[in-house]
Design a protein around this motif. Sequence first.
Motif, mmCIF file in Angstrom:
data_model
loop_
_atom_site.group_PDB
_atom_site.id
_atom_site.type_symbol
_atom_site.label_atom_id
_atom_site.label_comp_id
_atom_site.label_asym_id
_atom_site.label_seq_id
_atom_site.Cartn_x
_atom_site.Cartn_y
_atom_site.Cartn_z
ATOM 1 N N GLY A 197 -31.494 72.122 -74.025
ATOM 2 C CA GLY A 197 -31.464 70.947 -73.158
ATOM 3 C C GLY A 197 -32.830 70.605 -72.606
ATOM 4 O O GLY A 197 -33.199 69.428 -72.489
ATOM 5 N N ALA A 198 -33.622 71.622 -72.264
ATOM 6 C CA ALA A 198 -34.955 71.390 -71.714
ATOM 7 C C ALA A 198 -35.913 70.836 -72.748
ATOM 8 O O ALA A 198 -36.947 70.261 -72.407
ATOM 9 N N LEU A 199 -35.589 70.992 -74.028
ATOM 10 C CA LEU A 199 -36.452 70.527 -75.109
ATOM 11 C C LEU A 199 -36.075 69.129 -75.605
ATOM 12 O O LEU A 199 -36.657 68.635 -76.563
ATOM 13 N N SER A 200 -35.117 68.507 -74.953
ATOM 14 C CA SER A 200 -34.689 67.165 -75.312
ATOM 15 C C SER A 200 -35.458 66.133 -74.506
ATOM 16 O O SER A 200 -35.544 66.216 -73.274
ATOM 17 N N ALA A 201 -36.014 65.144 -75.180
ATOM 18 C CA ALA A 201 -36.711 64.067 -74.470
ATOM 19 C C ALA A 201 -35.750 63.298 -73.582
ATOM 20 O O ALA A 201 -36.162 62.700 -72.584
ATOM 21 N N GLU A 202 -34.471 63.309 -73.906
ATOM 22 C CA GLU A 202 -33.469 62.670 -73.064
ATOM 23 C C GLU A 202 -33.429 63.345 -71.702
ATOM 24 O O GLU A 202 -33.366 62.678 -70.658
ATOM 25 N N SER A 203 -33.477 64.687 -71.682
ATOM 26 C CA SER A 203 -33.501 65.425 -70.423
ATOM 27 C C SER A 203 -34.783 65.150 -69.648
ATOM 28 O O SER A 203 -34.784 65.056 -68.413
ATOM 29 N N VAL A 204 -35.890 65.040 -70.362
ATOM 30 C CA VAL A 204 -37.169 64.746 -69.717
ATOM 31 C C VAL A 204 -37.102 63.401 -69.007
ATOM 32 O O VAL A 204 -37.509 63.264 -67.841
ATOM 33 N N LEU A 205 -36.580 62.371 -69.684
ATOM 34 C CA LEU A 205 -36.488 61.047 -69.088
ATOM 35 C C LEU A 205 -35.582 61.030 -67.861
ATOM 36 O O LEU A 205 -35.788 60.246 -66.931
ATOM 37 N N LYS A 206 -34.584 61.905 -67.859
ATOM 38 C CA LYS A 206 -33.647 61.969 -66.734
ATOM 39 C C LYS A 206 -34.127 62.917 -65.636
ATOM 40 O O LYS A 206 -33.429 63.107 -64.643
ATOM 41 N N GLY A 207 -35.304 63.526 -65.812
ATOM 42 C CA GLY A 207 -35.818 64.453 -64.816
ATOM 43 C C GLY A 207 -35.063 65.755 -64.759
ATOM 44 O O GLY A 207 -34.998 66.402 -63.702
ATOM 45 N N ARG A 208 -34.517 66.183 -65.899
ATOM 46 C CA ARG A 208 -33.679 67.379 -65.927
ATOM 47 C C ARG A 208 -34.224 68.445 -66.881
ATOM 48 O O ARG A 208 -33.473 69.256 -67.392
ATOM 49 N N SER A 209 -35.515 68.449 -67.111
ATOM 50 C CA SER A 209 -36.114 69.448 -67.995
ATOM 51 C C SER A 209 -37.153 70.270 -67.242
ATOM 52 O O SER A 209 -38.072 69.716 -66.627
ATOM 53 N N LEU A 210 -37.037 71.570 -67.323
ATOM 54 C CA LEU A 210 -38.012 72.452 -66.690
ATOM 55 C C LEU A 210 -39.350 72.439 -67.427
ATOM 56 O O LEU A 210 -40.339 72.982 -66.933
ATOM 57 N N LEU A 211 -39.397 71.806 -68.601
ATOM 58 C CA LEU A 211 -40.631 71.747 -69.392
ATOM 59 C C LEU A 211 -41.337 70.395 -69.289
ATOM 60 O O LEU A 211 -42.371 70.200 -69.921
ATOM 61 N N ALA A 212 -40.800 69.492 -68.506
ATOM 62 C CA ALA A 212 -41.402 68.160 -68.372
ATOM 63 C C ALA A 212 -42.848 68.257 -67.893
ATOM 64 O O ALA A 212 -43.180 69.038 -67.001
ATOM 65 N N GLY A 213 -43.723 67.472 -68.527
ATOM 66 C CA GLY A 213 -45.124 67.425 -68.130
ATOM 67 C C GLY A 213 -45.954 68.616 -68.580
ATOM 68 O O GLY A 213 -47.102 68.759 -68.152
ATOM 69 N N ARG A 214 -45.424 69.450 -69.473
ATOM 70 C CA ARG A 214 -46.143 70.663 -69.859
ATOM 71 C C ARG A 214 -46.556 70.691 -71.326
ATOM 72 O O ARG A 214 -46.925 71.734 -71.844
ATOM 73 N N VAL A 215 -46.482 69.544 -72.005
ATOM 74 C CA VAL A 215 -46.910 69.505 -73.408
ATOM 75 C C VAL A 215 -48.387 69.884 -73.494
ATOM 76 O O VAL A 215 -49.224 69.407 -72.729
ATOM 77 N N GLY A 216 -48.695 70.768 -74.426
ATOM 78 C CA GLY A 216 -50.047 71.271 -74.594
ATOM 79 C C GLY A 216 -50.339 72.506 -73.770
ATOM 80 O O GLY A 216 -51.415 73.112 -73.918
ATOM 81 N N GLN A 217 -49.399 72.901 -72.916
ATOM 82 C CA GLN A 217 -49.600 74.080 -72.080
ATOM 83 C C GLN A 217 -48.910 75.303 -72.674
ATOM 84 O O GLN A 217 -47.974 75.192 -73.464
ATOM 85 N N GLU A 218 -49.359 76.467 -72.246
ATOM 86 C CA GLU A 218 -48.733 77.718 -72.665
ATOM 87 C C GLU A 218 -47.462 77.931 -71.849
ATOM 88 O O GLU A 218 -47.508 78.009 -70.625
ATOM 89 N N VAL A 219 -46.334 78.007 -72.525
ATOM 90 C CA VAL A 219 -45.046 78.195 -71.845
ATOM 91 C C VAL A 219 -44.324 79.449 -72.321
ATOM 92 O O VAL A 219 -43.229 79.758 -71.841
ATOM 93 N N ALA A 220 -44.920 80.163 -73.262
ATOM 94 C CA ALA A 220 -44.290 81.359 -73.813
ATOM 95 C C ALA A 220 -45.365 82.296 -74.335
ATOM 96 O O ALA A 220 -46.546 81.923 -74.447
ATOM 97 N N ALA A 221 -44.965 83.505 -74.650
ATOM 98 C CA ALA A 221 -45.886 84.459 -75.251
ATOM 99 C C ALA A 221 -46.372 83.934 -76.601
ATOM 100 O O ALA A 221 -45.693 83.145 -77.266
ATOM 101 N N GLY A 222 -47.528 84.369 -77.012
ATOM 102 C CA GLY A 222 -48.143 83.867 -78.234
ATOM 103 C C GLY A 222 -47.340 84.121 -79.491
ATOM 104 O O GLY A 222 -47.523 83.423 -80.497
ATOM 105 N N ARG A 223 -46.448 85.080 -79.464
ATOM 106 C CA ARG A 223 -45.642 85.390 -80.652
ATOM 107 C C ARG A 223 -44.379 84.547 -80.731
ATOM 108 O O ARG A 223 -43.559 84.724 -81.621
ATOM 109 N N VAL A 224 -44.208 83.605 -79.793
ATOM 110 C CA VAL A 224 -43.015 82.759 -79.766
ATOM 111 C C VAL A 224 -43.299 81.426 -80.450
ATOM 112 O O VAL A 224 -44.171 80.666 -80.009
#
Length: 447
Positions: free
Chosen positions: A245-272
């Motif tokens: 759900g957090a990876l859906s642009a639909e959730s981003v537009l609705k303000g319901r994604s914990l990943l919104a605004g973080r494109v290009g940022q490190e959000v996981a370990a390098g092996r992920v």
Amino acid sequence: MPELVDLCARAVGGAREGEDVEAYASAGQRTQVRVRGGEVESLTFADSRGVGVRMMAGSRVGYAYAADPDEEGVDELVQSARESLGFAEPDEGNVLPALGPLQPLPGIYRENQSGVETSRKVSLALELERASVSVHPDVRKVEGAGYGDSVSWVAVASTRGAPLEYARTDSWVTVSTLAERDGETQTGFALALARGVDELDWEPVAREAAHRAARLLGGTKPRSERMAVILDPVAAASFLGVLAGALSAESVLKGRSLLAGRVGQEVAAGRVTLVDDGRLADGPSVAPFDDEGVPTTRTALIENGILRGFLHNEYTAAKTGESSTGNAGRGGYRTVPGVSPSNLYLQPGEKTPDELLGQVAWAVYVQEITGLHSGANPISGEFSVGATGLRVEGGTFSGALREMTIASTLLDVLGSVVAVGDDLRFPLGGGLGAPTVLIAEMTVGGA
């Protein structure tokens, strides 16, 4: 009976000047066999067929659908969609994608699957049940065993391109076993998926379900502490269901994604590396195009720990200035498209599950998670859920664990991935896949 593509073409032909029209048609045949105690508990057959028409004009959208319409019925759908435009608000995101040539996937359809005798399907379910209760002395019953299959057809056409169509066959077996000892009962579930009945490798399913149930007998509560946690593919795929759900642009537009605004940022370990691939040949949700007719593709969402983007349909792409990733999904012809993952999976590593066990002196191996959808917050990513599994000591299993909880946040889990196994599976029957995953640390609650 008119072909689906003919019905779609009929709808598109009804467009007037200034209107864009899209027709989505689907049909399916489904068989489901359930057995228990050596008897057939249920045998069901289901057929579905219908058309949905989406019309756009002046940035407004109207929609109408019907089950199994004839050509005159399709004409009525076009008029109904046109009338519904008057109740819609304008939205610049209401656009249709251009439909063009695409690369077909002929390997997803088995011509002979439609001719498989019902008696063979019943026999397979009964054989699966018998095999499941002959694997382990503590497993003498099943909650249920079953066989299922489906043949599905999809067609899409619009004023933006010629009709597209594909057909796909799916076949599967499932079993839930019961292990009993000294008044205690544990369950174990397993399934197998294939394009056709001839390709189903069902015997390992019986062994897996029996062993998963039996090894949970005699469980004790772990002590409460922060420790390494190993998620088996079932548990890891369950977490992906929340993360999707957090990876859906639909959730981003609705303000319901914990990943919104973080494109290009490190959000996981390098092996992920987390991928959505609608063209994955063995993926449960493989298709040559999505439910708007956009070609499916491989989309790296998180690559070596870096968030690369989100899943889009044409609406979210238009709203954000991006391109559709071919992830328009519908709940059938009755609904307009939203955003859905296709085959969303954690890219496997190179180590076997046994090698992951060997990396830790003390850990909890999580086999099953309960209460994830009620115990996880998809916006903050915080979760505290029930779990059952096994104790790991010195690189080997050393007893069952029960009545425990595991707690953390999705981002902390992603950032704490130490190693990823080589055993990628789609163990839940949908398009969520994961291998075994070693997490450096989580909070485990027990005694």
